[in-house]
Enzyme design. Sequence first.
Site, mmCIF file in Angstrom:
data_model
loop_
_atom_site.group_PDB
_atom_site.id
_atom_site.type_symbol
_atom_site.label_atom_id
_atom_site.label_comp_id
_atom_site.label_asym_id
_atom_site.label_seq_id
_atom_site.Cartn_x
_atom_site.Cartn_y
_atom_site.Cartn_z
ATOM 1 N N ARG A 230 29.058 -34.220 19.946
ATOM 2 C CA ARG A 230 30.019 -34.753 18.969
ATOM 3 C C ARG A 230 31.236 -33.865 18.708
ATOM 4 N NH1 ARG A 230 24.946 -36.159 17.502
ATOM 5 N NH2 ARG A 230 24.490 -38.374 17.164
ATOM 6 N N TYR B 287 22.097 -42.724 34.373
ATOM 7 C CA TYR B 287 20.929 -43.500 33.965
ATOM 8 C C TYR B 287 20.455 -44.221 35.233
ATOM 9 C CZ TYR B 287 22.288 -42.984 29.041
ATOM 10 O OH TYR B 287 22.607 -42.488 27.805
ATOM 11 N N HIS C 239 19.129 -36.381 22.703
ATOM 12 C CA HIS C 239 20.239 -37.329 22.771
ATOM 13 C C HIS C 239 21.029 -37.305 21.450
ATOM 14 C CE1 HIS C 239 21.112 -40.757 25.712
ATOM 15 N NE2 HIS C 239 22.070 -40.910 24.817
ATOM 16 N N THR D 144 19.431 -38.653 32.818
ATOM 17 C CA THR D 144 18.972 -38.824 31.433
ATOM 18 C C THR D 144 17.650 -39.571 31.438
ATOM 19 O OG1 THR D 144 21.240 -38.776 30.644
ATOM 20 C CG2 THR D 144 19.606 -39.739 29.164
ATOM 21 N N ARG E 196 19.980 -47.967 16.771
ATOM 22 C CA ARG E 196 21.051 -47.352 15.981
ATOM 23 C C ARG E 196 21.496 -48.338 14.914
ATOM 24 N NH1 ARG E 196 23.598 -45.110 21.497
ATOM 25 N NH2 ARG E 196 21.765 -43.902 22.088
ATOM 26 N N ASP F 260 20.964 -29.038 24.164
ATOM 27 C CA ASP F 260 22.013 -29.568 23.290
ATOM 28 C C ASP F 260 21.384 -30.123 22.029
ATOM 29 O OD1 ASP F 260 21.242 -32.311 23.644
ATOM 30 O OD2 ASP F 260 22.693 -32.615 25.257
ATOM 31 N N THR G 64 29.155 -37.748 26.929
ATOM 32 C CA THR G 64 29.257 -38.726 25.837
ATOM 33 C C THR G 64 30.074 -39.909 26.355
ATOM 34 O OG1 THR G 64 31.102 -37.441 24.923
ATOM 35 C CG2 THR G 64 28.958 -37.149 23.868
ATOM 36 N N LYS H 129 17.630 -34.459 31.809
ATOM 37 C CA LYS H 129 18.154 -34.353 30.433
ATOM 38 C C LYS H 129 17.295 -35.190 29.491
ATOM 39 C CE LYS H 129 22.332 -35.285 27.690
ATOM 40 N NZ LYS H 129 22.036 -36.424 26.838
ATOM 41 N N TYR I 254 29.578 -45.247 15.463
ATOM 42 C CA TYR I 254 28.987 -45.161 16.806
ATOM 43 C C TYR I 254 28.886 -43.698 17.232
ATOM 44 C CZ TYR I 254 28.544 -44.795 21.791
ATOM 45 O OH TYR I 254 28.124 -44.385 23.028
ATOM 46 N N SER J 244 29.873 -38.654 31.663
ATOM 47 C CA SER J 244 28.916 -39.724 31.357
ATOM 48 C C SER J 244 29.055 -40.860 32.362
ATOM 49 C CB SER J 244 29.185 -40.264 29.952
ATOM 50 O OG SER J 244 28.441 -41.449 29.743
HETATM 51 C C1 LIG Z 1 28.785 -40.869 20.962
HETATM 52 C C2 LIG Z 1 27.754 -40.309 21.890
HETATM 53 C C3 LIG Z 1 27.628 -40.835 23.165
HETATM 54 C C4 LIG Z 1 26.670 -40.309 24.035
HETATM 55 N N1 LIG Z 1 26.608 -40.785 25.294
HETATM 56 C C5 LIG Z 1 25.712 -40.267 26.148
HETATM 57 C C6 LIG Z 1 25.660 -40.718 27.496
HETATM 58 O O1 LIG Z 1 26.445 -41.546 27.921
HETATM 59 N N2 LIG Z 1 24.709 -40.188 28.296
HETATM 60 C C7 LIG Z 1 23.823 -39.228 27.849
HETATM 61 O O2 LIG Z 1 22.963 -38.785 28.603
HETATM 62 N N3 LIG Z 1 23.885 -38.766 26.596
HETATM 63 C C8 LIG Z 1 24.798 -39.254 25.743
HETATM 64 N N4 LIG Z 1 24.880 -38.765 24.481
HETATM 65 C C9 LIG Z 1 24.031 -37.619 24.086
HETATM 66 C C10 LIG Z 1 24.770 -36.285 24.346
HETATM 67 O O3 LIG Z 1 24.838 -36.054 25.726
HETATM 68 C C11 LIG Z 1 24.061 -35.093 23.709
HETATM 69 O O4 LIG Z 1 22.712 -35.089 24.084
HETATM 70 C C12 LIG Z 1 24.173 -35.025 22.191
HETATM 71 O O5 LIG Z 1 25.379 -35.579 21.731
HETATM 72 C C13 LIG Z 1 24.071 -33.579 21.731
HETATM 73 O O6 LIG Z 1 24.062 -33.496 20.353
HETATM 74 P P1 LIG Z 1 25.338 -33.159 19.448
HETATM 75 O O7 LIG Z 1 26.161 -34.388 19.407
HETATM 76 O O8 LIG Z 1 24.704 -32.826 18.141
HETATM 77 O O9 LIG Z 1 26.076 -31.989 20.052
HETATM 78 C C14 LIG Z 1 25.819 -39.269 23.600
HETATM 79 C C15 LIG Z 1 25.968 -38.740 22.313
HETATM 80 C C16 LIG Z 1 26.925 -39.249 21.469
HETATM 81 C C17 LIG Z 1 27.068 -38.629 20.095
HETATM 82 C C1 LIG Z 2 23.677 -49.813 27.107
HETATM 83 C C2 LIG Z 2 24.914 -48.919 27.153
HETATM 84 C C3 LIG Z 2 24.630 -47.599 26.532
HETATM 85 C C4 LIG Z 2 25.693 -46.598 26.777
HETATM 86 C C5 LIG Z 2 25.093 -45.252 26.689
HETATM 87 C C6 LIG Z 2 25.789 -44.316 25.798
HETATM 88 C C7 LIG Z 2 24.809 -43.399 25.165
HETATM 89 O O1 LIG Z 2 24.003 -42.785 25.801
HETATM 90 C C8 LIG Z 2 24.826 -43.238 23.744
HETATM 91 O O2 LIG Z 2 24.060 -42.402 23.227
HETATM 92 O O3 LIG Z 2 25.566 -43.969 23.061
#
Ligand SMILES: Cc1cc2nc3c(=O)[nH]c(=O)nc-3n(C[C@H](O)[C@H](O)[C@H](O)COP(=O)(O)O)c2cc1C
Ligand SMILES: CCCCCCC(=O)C(=O)O
Length: 330
Positions: free
Chosen positions: A281, A111, A227, A137, A146, A257, A59, A203, A5, A87
Site C-alpha cells: 500500500r 496467478y 496478501h 501467488t 472484501r 510483506d 499490486t 508468495k 479497494y 502484478s
Molecule cells: C490494492 C492491492 C492490490 C494487490 N494486488 C495484488 C496482486 O495483484 N497480486 C498479488 O499477489 N498480491 C496483491 N496484493 C498483495 C500485495 O502484493 C502484498 O502482499 C500486500 O499489499 C503487502 O501488505 P501491505 O500493503 O501492508 O504492504 C495487493 C495488495 C493491495 C493492497
Molecule cells: C479477480 C481479479 C482479482 C485481481 C487481483 C488483485 C489482488 O490480488 C488484490 O488483492 O486485489
Amino acid sequence: MYYDYFAGGAGDEVTLRANEASLARLALVPRILRGSARRELGVTLLGTRASMPVLVAPTAFHRIAAPDGERATVRAVAAADTIMIVSMASTVAVEDIAAEAPGAKLWFQLYIQPDRGFTEAIIRRAEAAGCTALVITVDSPALGRRERDDRNDFHELPDGMRCENLRIGDAPGDVRQITMSPEISWDHIAWLREITDLPIVLKGVLHREDARLAAEAGVAGLLVSNHGGRQLDTVPATIDVLPEIVDAAGGLPVLMDGGIRRGTDVLKALALGASAVALGRPVVWGLAAEGEQGVKGVLERIRDEVDHALVQCGCASVRDLDRSFVRCHP
Ligand SMILES: Cc1cc2nc3c(=O)[nH]c(=O)nc-3n(C[C@H](O)[C@H](O)[C@H](O)COP(=O)(O)O)c2cc1C
Ligand SMILES: CCCCCCC(=O)C(=O)O
C-alpha cells in the site's frame, strides 16, 4: 470506492490490522560502539541486485491510482534501483512496463490459471519482457471476501482500463478474466519448473510445513505474505510466522510483506531472517498522491529510514542483523 479497494482487507480486517500491530509490538535492541562511517544496504536476490532490501510488492490496477499507472511506478522503481514485482493484474501490459524504464529490475507475479496453455503464454510474455523471476501467488484459491468492495459494489474496472496481461486480441473487450482457482496444487509448481527456467518464488506461505514442502519442490524462494490481510481474515501477522518459516525453509531466501511502513519495520523483518521485504500500500499511496514523484518519495524515505535505523543499531550492513536485535515487548 477506489480508496476502499486499495486500503481494505478481508472480513473484519483483523489480519490487516495485525500486520502493523505485531511489528509495533517488537522492540529493536541496538548495539553500541561498533564504529562504521558508512552502511551497505544492497542485497542480491535470486541473482538480481537491489540497492536496498525493500522491493515493490505486486499490486493491481495502478491506473486507478494515477493516470500513468504502472508506467509511473516503474520509472520510480528504476530510479530507486530496486525490484518491482509486476502484478499479473496490472493495467499496463508487462511489455509496456518494461519499455517504459529500460534496465528496470522486474519480477512477474502470476496467478496460475486453470488453462495451462494460457498460463504458459503469459509466462512467455513476462520472459520476453525481461522479467527475471516468477512470483506465484498461492494464497488465493478463492478471492478474499472484501466487504468494503461489496458495500461499494466495486467489481469492475472503470471504462478503458483492463488487466492488459490477460489480453488475447486487439478489440477493447478481448481480455480474459483472472480466475482464482481452488484446484491449483503442487503439481502445478512441478509443471512450472518444467516449462520455465525462471526462478520461482511462492508468495503467500504462512505454514512452516508448506515452507518445507516448497524447499522440496525446488522453488528458489518464499515470500511470507497474507496478501496484506486481503485473503483469509484472521490468519497470522506475517512477522509473527516469519522466524518459523525461515527455520523450515532449508536455507531458501525468504522475503516478507505485510504492514511494513517504517525503516524500523524493515530492520525487524531482516533481523528475524528475511532477505528483504516488499511494500504494498505505501507505494500505491505515493502513486495516488503524486504519481512517479510520490513513489520515488516513498522509496527514498524508507531507504533513508533503513539507513538511519542501521546506524542507530550499530550495524554497517543489513547482513549484520540477527535475532538478537529484536525482543517482544513484555
Ligand atoms: C490494492 C492491492 C492490490 C494487490 N494486488 C495484488 C496482486 O495483484 N497480486 C498479488 O499477489 N498480491 C496483491 N496484493 C498483495 C500485495 O502484493 C502484498 O502482499 C500486500 O499489499 C503487502 O501488505 P501491505 O500493503 O501492508 O504492504 C495487493 C495488495 C493491495 C493492497
Ligand atoms: C479477480 C481479479 C482479482 C485481481 C487481483 C488483485 C489482488 O490480488 C488484490 O488483492 O486485489
